[in-house]
Design an enzyme around this catalytic site. Structure first.
Site, PDB file in Angstrom:
ATOM      1  N   ASN A   1      -4.953   1.947  -1.548  1.00 11.64           N
ATOM      2  CA  ASN A   1      -5.464   0.588  -1.759  1.00 11.64           C
ATOM      3  C   ASN A   1      -6.242   0.477  -3.067  1.00 11.64           C
ATOM      4  OD1 ASN A   1      -7.936   1.777  -1.193  1.00 11.64           O
ATOM      5  ND2 ASN A   1      -8.663   0.073   0.051  1.00 11.64           N
TER       6      ASN A   1
ATOM      7  N   LYS B   1       0.814  -1.228   0.000  1.00 14.78           N
ATOM      8  CA  LYS B   1       0.000   0.000   0.000  1.00 14.78           C
ATOM      9  C   LYS B   1       0.849   1.281   0.000  1.00 14.78           C
ATOM     10  CE  LYS B   1      -4.115  -1.971   2.149  1.00 14.78           C
ATOM     11  NZ  LYS B   1      -5.080  -1.894   3.240  1.00 14.78           N
TER      12      LYS B   1
HETATM   13  P1  NDP Z   1       0.740  -2.855  10.063  1.00 15.11           P
HETATM   14  O1  NDP Z   1       1.781  -3.922  10.015  1.00 15.11           O
HETATM   15  O2  NDP Z   1       0.941  -1.596   9.296  1.00 15.11           O
HETATM   16  O3  NDP Z   1       0.515  -2.409  11.610  1.00 15.11           O
HETATM   17  C1  NDP Z   1       0.391  -3.372  12.620  1.00 15.11           C
HETATM   18  C2  NDP Z   1      -0.077  -2.701  13.913  1.00 15.11           C
HETATM   19  O4  NDP Z   1      -0.391  -3.734  14.843  1.00 15.11           O
HETATM   20  C3  NDP Z   1       0.955  -1.814  14.580  1.00 15.11           C
HETATM   21  O5  NDP Z   1       0.313  -0.756  15.220  1.00 15.11           O
HETATM   22  C4  NDP Z   1       1.599  -2.783  15.605  1.00 15.11           C
HETATM   23  O6  NDP Z   1       2.146  -2.110  16.725  1.00 15.11           O
HETATM   24  C5  NDP Z   1       0.390  -3.574  16.034  1.00 15.11           C
HETATM   25  N1  NDP Z   1       0.704  -4.904  16.547  1.00 15.11           N
HETATM   26  C6  NDP Z   1       1.159  -5.972  15.864  1.00 15.11           C
HETATM   27  N2  NDP Z   1       1.287  -7.042  16.672  1.00 15.11           N
HETATM   28  C7  NDP Z   1       0.897  -6.624  17.899  1.00 15.11           C
HETATM   29  C8  NDP Z   1       0.815  -7.276  19.167  1.00 15.11           C
HETATM   30  N3  NDP Z   1       1.155  -8.560  19.332  1.00 15.11           N
HETATM   31  N4  NDP Z   1       0.379  -6.561  20.230  1.00 15.11           N
HETATM   32  C9  NDP Z   1       0.024  -5.261  20.075  1.00 15.11           C
HETATM   33  N5  NDP Z   1       0.098  -4.586  18.898  1.00 15.11           N
HETATM   34  C10 NDP Z   1       0.527  -5.269  17.821  1.00 15.11           C
HETATM   35  O7  NDP Z   1      -0.613  -3.593   9.660  1.00 15.11           O
HETATM   36  P2  NDP Z   1      -1.925  -2.876   9.047  1.00 15.11           P
HETATM   37  O8  NDP Z   1      -2.164  -1.644   9.831  1.00 15.11           O
HETATM   38  O9  NDP Z   1      -1.817  -2.777   7.565  1.00 15.11           O
HETATM   39  O10 NDP Z   1      -3.077  -3.961   9.329  1.00 15.11           O
HETATM   40  C11 NDP Z   1      -3.590  -4.185  10.647  1.00 15.11           C
HETATM   41  C12 NDP Z   1      -4.702  -5.208  10.593  1.00 15.11           C
HETATM   42  O11 NDP Z   1      -5.860  -4.679   9.955  1.00 15.11           O
HETATM   43  C13 NDP Z   1      -4.316  -6.467   9.812  1.00 15.11           C
HETATM   44  O12 NDP Z   1      -4.662  -7.571  10.617  1.00 15.11           O
HETATM   45  C14 NDP Z   1      -5.158  -6.421   8.562  1.00 15.11           C
HETATM   46  O13 NDP Z   1      -5.523  -7.720   8.149  1.00 15.11           O
HETATM   47  C15 NDP Z   1      -6.373  -5.630   9.028  1.00 15.11           C
HETATM   48  N6  NDP Z   1      -7.038  -4.909   7.927  1.00 15.11           N
HETATM   49  C16 NDP Z   1      -8.344  -5.224   7.629  1.00 15.11           C
HETATM   50  C17 NDP Z   1      -9.007  -4.559   6.598  1.00 15.11           C
HETATM   51  C18 NDP Z   1     -10.425  -4.939   6.273  1.00 15.11           C
HETATM   52  O14 NDP Z   1     -10.921  -4.539   5.207  1.00 15.11           O
HETATM   53  N7  NDP Z   1     -11.121  -5.649   7.141  1.00 15.11           N
HETATM   54  C19 NDP Z   1      -8.366  -3.483   5.805  1.00 15.11           C
HETATM   55  C20 NDP Z   1      -7.013  -3.201   6.234  1.00 15.11           C
HETATM   56  C21 NDP Z   1      -6.386  -3.909   7.247  1.00 15.11           C
HETATM   57  P3  NDP Z   1       3.670  -1.533  16.747  1.00 15.11           P
HETATM   58  O15 NDP Z   1       3.623  -0.195  16.083  1.00 15.11           O
HETATM   59  O16 NDP Z   1       4.020  -1.480  18.157  1.00 15.11           O
HETATM   60  O17 NDP Z   1       4.493  -2.541  15.965  1.00 15.11           O
END
Ligand code: NDP
Length: 279
Positions: free
Chosen positions: A90, A69
């Site tokens: 997207n 993205k």
């Molecule tokens: P990114 O990799 O950009 O961000 C991940 C985020 O999750 C960060 O804030 C990270 O925190 C946090 N994180 C990851 N693991 C943990 C954990 N174990 N405990 C706490 N925080 C955690 O991913 P995206 O933002 O692109 O996607 C996030 C989710 O949203 C995905 O699961 C994706 O499938 C879903 N999604 C769903 C959509 C839909 O249409 N339903 C559309 C877009 C996304 P930190 O900064 O500390 O690493």
């Protein structure tokens, strides 16, 4: 000639987008094809170029998913204001040599909340968990709905604070509420009417350190991950919240992309029902 569309991602094998767009096209009588294309990690731009250059009908647009993205944002020659604010794209439209980048994730979430779940963000205290690409995409659309409050909480507190600062001073945006940012410990004693999980913790079923107090009475808890019961959903249910997963957001962001491309808004309810009955 049939207009061509595609989804680019890695992985894409699991994607429901080809099914969703095929159902939209059938419902609205639009002549188009939609395929999922697995691009190599270092080959997104080349895969898009090949898709545009080769094929029987004209390439009109594409969806982009993980991990491309941000790259799609850089590839676009023009950006919509919501893509610009999100810093991620997207949805691409190909138009006479121009590549227009859009972001429909936030519109999809807001529409799912308001239309499918009867949960209007206006006046609600909203907690947004996570500060990655998905969170970035939904902050401005949520702020434009005039919530009472928007708090971004992230495992890495500095990222949440940075996002809050950035979205608190967006030029040309008349939003009444400025978001705030915190780490998970900052949630102690706080309560919210709508809690949105935009972290990817649900993908490996990690438990978020949330105090039960965050789920106010009659709270709606929204998990962006779909197709599985996550630890967040279980936590929210135990706390008495009404729980939804991200399938509706997926269908609604697709409908918004379909509208961008075709100028026709498909009915999402039958498509959502078809996906639910298939899972
Ligand atoms: P990114 O990799 O950009 O961000 C991940 C985020 O999750 C960060 O804030 C990270 O925190 C946090 N994180 C990851 N693991 C943990 C954990 N174990 N405990 C706490 N925080 C955690 O991913 P995206 O933002 O692109 O996607 C996030 C989710 O949203 C995905 O699961 C994706 O499938 C879903 N999604 C769903 C959509 C839909 O249409 N339903 C559309 C877009 C996304 P930190 O900064 O500390 O690493």
């Amino acid at each position: 000639m049939t207009d061509r569309y595609a989804l680019f991602g890695n992985p894409v094998g699991h994607s429901k987008s080809p099914r969703i767009h095929t159902l939209f096209a059938k419902q609205t009588g639009q002549d188009l094809s939609y395929e999922a294309i697995l691009a190599p990690d270092d080959g997104f731009a080349a895969a898009v170029t090949a898709f545009v250059a080769n094929g029987k009908g004209p390439a009109r647009g594409a969806n982009v998913t993980v991990p491309f993205k941000e790259e799609a944002f850089r590839l676009a020659t023009k950006l919509t204001s919501r893509a610009e604010a999100a810093g991620a794209v997207n949805t691409l439209s190909f138009d006479a040599g121009a590549v227009i980048g859009d972001n429909t994730d936030g519109a999809g979430l807001v529409r799912d909340l308001k239309t499918n779940l009867g949960c209007d963000p206006a006046g609600r205290r909203i907690l947004l968990l996570g500060a990655g690409g998905a969170a970035r995409g939904v902050i401005l659309p949520l702020l434009l709905e005039n919530p009472a409050e928007l708090l971004i909480a992230n495992r890495t507190e500095e990222t949440a604070a940075r996002l809050a600062l950035e979205f608190g001073r967006l030029p040309g945006c008349a939003v009444a509420v400025k978001p705030d940012g915190t780490g998970f410990p900052g949630l102690a004693g706080r309560s919210f009417d709508l809690v949105i999980n935009a972290t990817s913790a649900g993908l490996d079923n990690a438990v978020l350190p949330l105090p039960t107090s965050v789920f106010a009475p009659r709270c709606v808890a929204y998990e962006m991950v779909y197709g599985r019961e996550t630890a967040f959903m279980a936590q929210a249910r135990t706390a008495g919240a009404r729980v939804a997963d991200g399938l509706g957001m997926l269908v609604e962001q697709a409908a918004e992309a379909f509208f961008v491309w075709r100028g026709v808004r498909p009915h999402t309810a039958p498509v959502l029902a078809a996906l639910k009955s298939a899972s």
